[in-house]
Structures are given as C-alpha cells and as structure tokens.
Design a protein around this motif. Structure first.
Motif, PDB file in Angstrom:
ATOM      1  N   ALA A   1      -7.111   0.659  10.618  1.00 17.09           N
ATOM      2  CA  ALA A   1      -6.581   2.009  10.751  1.00 17.09           C
ATOM      3  C   ALA A   1      -5.934   2.475   9.456  1.00 17.09           C
ATOM      4  O   ALA A   1      -6.027   3.647   9.086  1.00 17.09           O
ATOM      5  N   LEU A   2      -5.262   1.567   8.749  1.00 14.20           N
ATOM      6  CA  LEU A   2      -4.588   1.918   7.501  1.00 14.20           C
ATOM      7  C   LEU A   2      -5.578   2.161   6.369  1.00 14.20           C
ATOM      8  O   LEU A   2      -5.438   3.124   5.598  1.00 14.20           O
ATOM      9  N   LEU A   3      -6.593   1.293   6.283  1.00 12.94           N
ATOM     10  CA  LEU A   3      -7.485   1.311   5.123  1.00 12.94           C
ATOM     11  C   LEU A   3      -8.824   1.991   5.395  1.00 12.94           C
ATOM     12  O   LEU A   3      -9.605   2.192   4.460  1.00 12.94           O
ATOM     13  N   GLY A   4      -9.069   2.337   6.652  1.00 15.66           N
ATOM     14  CA  GLY A   4     -10.328   3.003   6.981  1.00 15.66           C
ATOM     15  C   GLY A   4     -10.583   4.265   6.185  1.00 15.66           C
ATOM     16  O   GLY A   4     -11.702   4.478   5.687  1.00 15.66           O
ATOM     17  N   PRO A   5      -9.577   5.167   6.004  1.00 14.83           N
ATOM     18  CA  PRO A   5      -9.817   6.378   5.213  1.00 14.83           C
ATOM     19  C   PRO A   5     -10.233   6.100   3.776  1.00 14.83           C
ATOM     20  O   PRO A   5     -10.867   6.936   3.142  1.00 14.83           O
ATOM     21  N   ALA A   6      -9.907   4.918   3.249  1.00 21.60           N
ATOM     22  CA  ALA A   6     -10.300   4.553   1.886  1.00 21.60           C
ATOM     23  C   ALA A   6     -11.610   3.777   1.874  1.00 21.60           C
ATOM     24  O   ALA A   6     -12.015   3.267   0.822  1.00 21.60           O
ATOM     25  N   ALA A   7     -12.281   3.697   3.034  1.00 22.09           N
ATOM     26  CA  ALA A   7     -13.579   3.018   3.165  1.00 22.09           C
ATOM     27  C   ALA A   7     -13.482   1.532   2.843  1.00 22.09           C
ATOM     28  O   ALA A   7     -14.443   0.933   2.341  1.00 22.09           O
ATOM     29  N   VAL A   8     -12.330   0.930   3.133  1.00 20.85           N
ATOM     30  CA  VAL A   8     -12.167  -0.513   2.950  1.00 20.85           C
ATOM     31  C   VAL A   8     -12.610  -1.212   4.230  1.00 20.85           C
ATOM     32  O   VAL A   8     -12.130  -0.890   5.323  1.00 20.85           O
ATOM     33  N   VAL A   9     -13.510  -2.164   4.107  1.00 22.59           N
ATOM     34  CA  VAL A   9     -14.017  -2.899   5.265  1.00 22.59           C
ATOM     35  C   VAL A   9     -13.034  -4.005   5.627  1.00 22.59           C
ATOM     36  O   VAL A   9     -12.559  -4.736   4.761  1.00 22.59           O
ATOM     37  N   VAL A  10     -12.712  -4.118   6.908  1.00 18.76           N
ATOM     38  CA  VAL A  10     -11.858  -5.190   7.411  1.00 18.76           C
ATOM     39  C   VAL A  10     -12.701  -6.058   8.339  1.00 18.76           C
ATOM     40  O   VAL A  10     -13.238  -5.567   9.333  1.00 18.76           O
ATOM     41  N   GLU A  11     -12.820  -7.337   8.009  1.00 21.41           N
ATOM     42  CA  GLU A  11     -13.639  -8.255   8.790  1.00 21.41           C
ATOM     43  C   GLU A  11     -12.766  -9.374   9.340  1.00 21.41           C
ATOM     44  O   GLU A  11     -11.968  -9.976   8.611  1.00 21.41           O
ATOM     45  N   LEU A  12     -12.915  -9.641  10.622  1.00 20.06           N
ATOM     46  CA  LEU A  12     -12.200 -10.734  11.271  1.00 20.06           C
ATOM     47  C   LEU A  12     -13.203 -11.748  11.788  1.00 20.06           C
ATOM     48  O   LEU A  12     -14.141 -11.403  12.503  1.00 20.06           O
ATOM     49  N   ARG A  13     -12.973 -13.006  11.428  1.00 21.79           N
ATOM     50  CA  ARG A  13     -13.828 -14.085  11.928  1.00 21.79           C
ATOM     51  C   ARG A  13     -12.937 -15.144  12.566  1.00 21.79           C
ATOM     52  O   ARG A  13     -11.910 -15.519  12.001  1.00 21.79           O
TER      53      ARG A  13
ATOM     54  N   PHE B   1       0.863  -1.188   0.000  1.00 23.31           N
ATOM     55  CA  PHE B   1       0.000   0.000   0.000  1.00 23.31           C
ATOM     56  C   PHE B   1       0.895   1.231   0.000  1.00 23.31           C
ATOM     57  O   PHE B   1       1.775   1.371   0.852  1.00 23.31           O
ATOM     58  N   ALA B   2       0.674   2.126  -0.958  1.00 25.33           N
ATOM     59  CA  ALA B   2       1.522   3.314  -1.066  1.00 25.33           C
ATOM     60  C   ALA B   2       0.656   4.561  -1.278  1.00 25.33           C
ATOM     61  O   ALA B   2      -0.397   4.492  -1.912  1.00 25.33           O
ATOM     62  N   PRO B   3       1.105   5.727  -0.743  1.00 27.05           N
ATOM     63  CA  PRO B   3       2.255   5.890   0.160  1.00 27.05           C
ATOM     64  C   PRO B   3       1.997   5.261   1.524  1.00 27.05           C
ATOM     65  O   PRO B   3       0.883   4.788   1.789  1.00 27.05           O
ATOM     66  N   ALA B   4       3.013   5.290   2.380  1.00 26.46           N
ATOM     67  CA  ALA B   4       2.946   4.534   3.622  1.00 26.46           C
ATOM     68  C   ALA B   4       1.867   5.039   4.576  1.00 26.46           C
ATOM     69  O   ALA B   4       1.242   4.251   5.272  1.00 26.46           O
ATOM     70  N   GLY B   5       1.632   6.340   4.638  1.00 27.58           N
ATOM     71  CA  GLY B   5       0.697   6.896   5.607  1.00 27.58           C
ATOM     72  C   GLY B   5      -0.750   6.632   5.262  1.00 27.58           C
ATOM     73  O   GLY B   5      -1.437   5.812   5.883  1.00 27.58           O
ATOM     74  N   VAL B   6      -1.256   7.347   4.273  1.00 26.87           N
ATOM     75  CA  VAL B   6      -2.628   7.186   3.801  1.00 26.87           C
ATOM     76  C   VAL B   6      -2.540   6.675   2.368  1.00 26.87           C
ATOM     77  O   VAL B   6      -2.327   7.451   1.438  1.00 26.87           O
ATOM     78  N   PRO B   7      -2.656   5.372   2.157  1.00 29.14           N
ATOM     79  CA  PRO B   7      -2.413   4.806   0.831  1.00 29.14           C
ATOM     80  C   PRO B   7      -3.438   5.251  -0.198  1.00 29.14           C
ATOM     81  O   PRO B   7      -4.627   5.344   0.084  1.00 29.14           O
ATOM     82  N   ALA B   8      -2.948   5.520  -1.404  1.00 27.05           N
ATOM     83  CA  ALA B   8      -3.800   5.850  -2.534  1.00 27.05           C
ATOM     84  C   ALA B   8      -3.792   4.744  -3.586  1.00 27.05           C
ATOM     85  O   ALA B   8      -4.619   4.748  -4.489  1.00 27.05           O
ATOM     86  N   SER B   9      -2.859   3.801  -3.457  1.00 29.53           N
ATOM     87  CA  SER B   9      -2.768   2.724  -4.433  1.00 29.53           C
ATOM     88  C   SER B   9      -2.261   1.461  -3.747  1.00 29.53           C
ATOM     89  O   SER B   9      -1.723   1.504  -2.638  1.00 29.53           O
ATOM     90  N   LEU B  10      -2.440   0.348  -4.417  1.00 25.35           N
ATOM     91  CA  LEU B  10      -1.982  -0.934  -3.891  1.00 25.35           C
ATOM     92  C   LEU B  10      -1.563  -1.821  -5.054  1.00 25.35           C
ATOM     93  O   LEU B  10      -1.966  -1.620  -6.207  1.00 25.35           O
TER      94      LEU B  10
END
Length: 217
Positions: free
Chosen positions: A177-189, A96-105
């Motif tokens: 925390a990394l992907l939240g600003p990009a509205a990516v859902v992270v699910e743990l089961r 994921f780049a850039p390191a802080g708030v990624p714009a691409s992967l």
C-alpha cells in the motif's frame, strides 16, 4: 536490540524498522565493545600454547603473564575494530519520506544514514518468511524468521533472517500500500520445514526435512 520488523509511521517519514536502537559511528563502536570480549576467549587455545612454549623455554612466570596479557589485549582491540567495521553496514531501518506517498528513501545503517535516494531507485522488496516446525513429539516451539532483500537500481541489499513473531502477510500488504504508487513490487514467500528428529547414537546418522513454498503479496 531485537524487534519484529514492522512499518512505523511518523510525522515526516514512514519507517520499515528492522532493528531497534540508535545509529551512528560512536554508538556502533560502543555496541561492538562488549561482543569483542569473547574474541580473546575464542582465541584462548593459541594464546595458551604461546604461554606453554615460553614456560618450556624457561621464561619467568612474570614475563609469561605480561606476554599473555599483551596478546589478549591485541586480540580484543583487533576484534573490536573488526566487529565495528563489520556491523557498520548493518541496516537498522529504511526511511520513506514524506510519510504519505513517499518520493524518496534512505537506508539507516549502524554507522549512520545513507544519502536520500529517489523512491523509484527501489525496484522490488522481497520478504522471505521461514517457519521451522517441530516434529511429532518435539516440545520445542516452532521458530519463525523473516529475511529482507531490497532490489535497488544497480545493486541489492540483503538482510539476514531476523526472529519474527508477527503476521508477514500484513507487513507485505502495508508495504504494498505504501510503495504501490511508486510501482515498487512487494513479494512475500513463505517456506516451511520440519525440524530434524535427533537420531539415536549409532554408527550412522541421517536427517531430512519436509518443506513447502508459497508466494503472495
């Protein structure tokens, strides 16, 4: 080389490391060479049957050895190619780049990295933490694995369960925390089960497991 999946931040990107080691076509081919040695051993029975048939037909021992050697060599070469092609799509890490708030992967596979994609191409990250616990009296330790599924726009990428001895909730929180600003859902089961108890030698066998699922992230 096996490693616990982890999130590693570098100067230019933050990487979700799934398997340790370099990537590239040459490295993929080289790492497949050793595993291919087992293929002639697995196929040893049909090779020996060919040798036995030749011997029964009256072929000379030297001819039999040459034919068996050629067959084993072909099995190795074909198996090497099959393993190399099979591993080429294995995902080693997600960058994921850039390191802080990624714009691409991009996905880095055993054969090398894919093209960079906008980070909003990734819709969801699904983590499945599976724990197989010992039954009462079992001396074997619990076994913990982590499977990953990336839900992308127009497709999915699934990674087979990997050995995992870390904290899955921490990994899920870091990804969120990394992907939240990009509205990516992270699910743990989390899935827990109990290892089947060996059955005594009798005319029948049975088995079962207890399991419980919990979600979070």
């Amino acid at each position: 080389m096996a490693t616990d999946p982890l999130l590693r931040q570098g100067p230019d990107s933050t990487d979700l490391v799934l398997r340790a080691g370099p990537a590239g076509p040459a490295w993929n081919v080289l790492t497949s060479a050793g595993s291919a040695l087992f293929i002639p051993l697995v196929l040893g029975v049909p090779t020996l049957l060919v040798a036995f048939g030749m011997a029964v037909a009256g072929a000379r021992a030297s001819t039999v050895f040459v034919v068996v050697g050629v067959i084993a060599g072909l099995e190795y070469l074909l198996g090497w190619l099959a393993l190399a092609f099979g591993r080429a799509r294995d995902i080693l890490r997600v960058e994921f780049a850039p390191a802080g708030v990624p714009a691409s992967l991009r996905l880095v596979r055993a054969a090398g990295p894919d093209d960079w994609l906008p980070v909003d191409t990734l819709r969801e990250v699904r983590l499945t933490h599976e724990v197989v616990e010992p039954y009462q009296g079992d001396r074997k330790p619990a076994v913990s694995t982590l499977a990953l599924e990336l839900v992308l726009r127009g497709g999915r990428e699934r990674l087979a369960p990997l050995p995992f001895g870390g904290d899955p909730q921490r990994l899920a929180d870091e990804l969120e925390a990394l992907l939240g600003p990009a509205a990516v859902v992270v699910e743990l089961r989390t899935e827990r089960s109990t290892r089947d108890r060996p059955q005594p030698n009798s005319g029948w066998t049975s088995g079962g497991s207890a399991s419980a699922n919990s979600g979070g992230g």
